[in-house]
Design a protein around this motif. Sequence first.
Motif, short mmCIF file in Angstrom:
data_model
loop_
_atom_site.label_atom_id
_atom_site.label_comp_id
_atom_site.label_asym_id
_atom_site.label_seq_id
_atom_site.Cartn_x
_atom_site.Cartn_y
_atom_site.Cartn_z
N UNK A 40 0.87 -1.17 0.00
CA UNK A 40 0.00 0.00 0.00
C UNK A 40 0.91 1.22 0.00
N UNK A 41 0.66 2.10 -0.95
CA UNK A 41 1.46 3.32 -1.03
C UNK A 41 0.51 4.51 -1.02
N UNK A 42 0.82 5.49 -0.17
CA UNK A 42 0.04 6.73 -0.11
C UNK A 42 0.99 7.87 -0.41
N UNK A 43 0.66 8.66 -1.43
CA UNK A 43 1.53 9.75 -1.86
C UNK A 43 0.75 11.05 -1.96
N UNK A 44 1.48 12.15 -1.84
CA UNK A 44 0.92 13.47 -2.06
C UNK A 44 1.87 14.22 -2.98
N UNK A 45 1.34 14.77 -4.07
CA UNK A 45 2.17 15.56 -4.98
C UNK A 45 1.46 16.86 -5.30
N UNK A 46 2.23 17.91 -5.57
CA UNK A 46 1.60 19.16 -5.99
C UNK A 46 1.08 19.01 -7.42
N UNK A 47 -0.03 19.65 -7.72
CA UNK A 47 -0.59 19.58 -9.09
C UNK A 47 -1.42 20.83 -9.38
N UNK A 48 -1.43 21.19 -10.63
CA UNK A 48 -2.36 22.23 -11.09
C UNK A 48 -3.42 21.61 -11.98
N UNK A 49 -3.36 20.29 -12.16
CA UNK A 49 -4.31 19.57 -13.01
C UNK A 49 -5.51 19.11 -12.20
N UNK A 50 -6.63 19.00 -12.90
CA UNK A 50 -7.81 18.41 -12.30
C UNK A 50 -7.87 16.93 -12.63
N UNK A 51 -8.81 16.23 -12.02
CA UNK A 51 -8.92 14.78 -12.25
C UNK A 51 -9.14 14.41 -13.73
N UNK A 52 -9.94 15.15 -14.52
CA UNK A 52 -10.09 14.76 -15.93
C UNK A 52 -8.76 14.79 -16.70
N UNK A 53 -7.93 15.82 -16.44
CA UNK A 53 -6.62 15.88 -17.10
C UNK A 53 -5.72 14.75 -16.63
N UNK A 54 -5.76 14.47 -15.35
CA UNK A 54 -4.94 13.38 -14.79
C UNK A 54 -5.37 12.05 -15.40
N UNK A 55 -6.69 11.84 -15.50
CA UNK A 55 -7.20 10.61 -16.10
C UNK A 55 -6.71 10.47 -17.54
N UNK A 56 -6.81 11.53 -18.32
CA UNK A 56 -6.37 11.47 -19.71
C UNK A 56 -4.89 11.14 -19.81
N UNK A 57 -4.06 11.74 -18.94
CA UNK A 57 -2.64 11.47 -18.95
C UNK A 57 -2.31 10.03 -18.59
N UNK A 58 -2.98 9.51 -17.58
CA UNK A 58 -2.75 8.12 -17.16
C UNK A 58 -3.20 7.16 -18.25
N UNK A 80 -18.29 11.36 -0.27
CA UNK A 80 -18.83 12.55 -0.92
C UNK A 80 -17.79 13.34 -1.70
N UNK A 81 -16.61 12.75 -1.95
CA UNK A 81 -15.57 13.40 -2.74
C UNK A 81 -15.35 12.59 -4.02
N UNK A 82 -15.04 13.29 -5.10
CA UNK A 82 -14.82 12.62 -6.38
C UNK A 82 -13.38 12.12 -6.48
N UNK A 83 -13.24 10.84 -6.75
CA UNK A 83 -11.94 10.20 -6.94
C UNK A 83 -11.87 9.65 -8.35
N UNK A 84 -10.67 9.56 -8.87
CA UNK A 84 -10.43 8.86 -10.13
C UNK A 84 -9.83 7.51 -9.76
N UNK A 85 -10.45 6.44 -10.24
CA UNK A 85 -9.98 5.09 -9.94
C UNK A 85 -9.46 4.47 -11.23
N UNK A 86 -8.25 3.91 -11.16
CA UNK A 86 -7.70 3.19 -12.31
C UNK A 86 -7.19 1.84 -11.81
#
Length: 160
Positions: A40-58, A80-86
Amino acid sequence: MVMFSNGFSTLQMPEDFQQIPPKDEFTDLYLVNTKIPMSIKFSTTPTLSGLPEIMNGIEENLKDNGKIELITSDFIVINESLYYMVVSSFNDGENQIRRNEFLYVEDDNLYIFEFTYPYADRELDDFYLNIIRSLKIIVPKYIVENGSYKLNKEESSNSS
C-alpha cells in the motif's frame, strides 16, 4: 487501530502491515504485508491539473505501455468526494500483478492511494475503501504558486 499522521494528513493503517521508509519526497506512507502479499502506497504531490486531465494522462501512458493492461478507469465517489480510480494489471514474470489506484485532488494537492497485489480479489474492495475513507486532510502538504511548489510550513501545529 493504528493511525498514520505526517502533520498534513492522517489515515488508518491496516493491521499486519509493516511500514517501509519512503524512497522519494512524495511518498508519505509505504506499507507491505508479505503474508498476503500486498503493498500500500500513499503519496501526495503538488498539481495544477484536475482529475479529468490526470485521467487522460494516465490512460495515454497506459495505452502506450504494452506491458500494462488497463482493466478499468472511472470516476467514483468516496466520502462525498470525487476520486479517479484506475485498475491495471501487469505480469512480473512470475505472477499477474494487479494495481488499484485511487486519486483525489484538493487545494492543488494530488493524493494517491496505490494497492498492489498478485491476484484479483473482489473481497479486497472494502479493505482498501476503508483505508481511503479514513483519510483526513489537516492542511495541504504543498502550496503551488507561480509555476512551482513549496512545502506548506503551516502543518498541523497551528491547527491543533
